[in-house]
Enzyme design. Structure first.
Site, PDB file in Angstrom:
ATOM      1  N   HIS A  94       0.823  -1.216   0.000  1.00 16.43           N
ATOM      2  CA  HIS A  94       0.000   0.000   0.000  1.00 16.43           C
ATOM      3  C   HIS A  94       0.854   1.261   0.000  1.00 16.43           C
ATOM      4  O   HIS A  94       0.373   2.341   0.286  1.00 16.43           O
ATOM      5  CB  HIS A  94      -0.951   0.016   1.199  1.00 16.43           C
ATOM      6  CG  HIS A  94      -1.659  -1.283   1.412  1.00 16.43           C
ATOM      7  ND1 HIS A  94      -1.188  -2.266   2.259  1.00 16.43           N
ATOM      8  CD2 HIS A  94      -2.783  -1.783   0.847  1.00 16.43           C
ATOM      9  CE1 HIS A  94      -1.983  -3.319   2.211  1.00 16.43           C
ATOM     10  NE2 HIS A  94      -2.963  -3.061   1.363  1.00 16.43           N
TER      11      HIS A  94
HETATM   12 FE1  FES Z   1       0.183  -1.947   3.735  1.00 18.07          FE
HETATM   13 FE2  FES Z   1       2.811  -2.355   4.000  1.00 18.07          FE
HETATM   14  S1  FES Z   1       1.809  -0.599   3.279  1.00 18.07           S
HETATM   15  S2  FES Z   1       1.190  -3.746   4.377  1.00 18.07           S
END
Ligand code: FES
Length: 129
Positions: A94
């Site tokens: 993410h």
């Molecule tokens: Fe979501 Fe690493 S940014 S698991």
């Protein structure tokens, strides 16, 4: 309570600026030998710029070595070495960016990469756990 166990790793062949990843009880531990310039850069980061406010000094035993768990503090993906806007680790799941102290600098992760308990048993041997 997480029990990490104890394991010793010989890091004598890790070169400056290189990361080494070791596996311990199924968890990845990221180890990096840091240059004087990298240490100075991390020490110069104002705490006010940090989401999870820890000095670099608080996160290391010997400033040349950074030892952190390879578990993104967002949802647990494995961050990629040598990536991200802060030259530390990048979590592609993410988009979390960690610096060369393993501190979260950008993206959804709430906390810095965890520093496990460890000590040096000699200049190039790290006992984790
Ligand atoms: Fe979501 Fe690493 S940014 S698991």
């Amino acid at each position: 309570v997480v029990v990490w166990g104890v394991a010793e790793f010989d890091v004598s062949d890790v070169q400056m600026g290189r990361r080494c990843t070791v596996k311990m009880r199924g968890k990845l531990v990221l180890i990096r030998l840091r240059s004087a310039a990298e240490i100075a850069t991390e020490n110069a980061v104002p705490l006010a710029h940090l989401r999870d406010q820890e000095t670099d000094e608080e996160r290391v035993v010997n400033p040349e070595w950074l030892v952190v768990l390879g578990i993104c503090t967002h949802l647990g993906c494995v961050p990629i070495n040598n990536a991200g806007e802060f030259h530390g680790w990048f979590c592609p799941c993410h988009g979390s960016h960690y610096d060369v102290s393993g501190r979260i600098r950008k993206g959804p992760a709430p906390l810095n990469l965890v520093v496990p308990p460890y000590k040096f048993t000699d200049a190039a041997k790290i006992l984790i756990g």
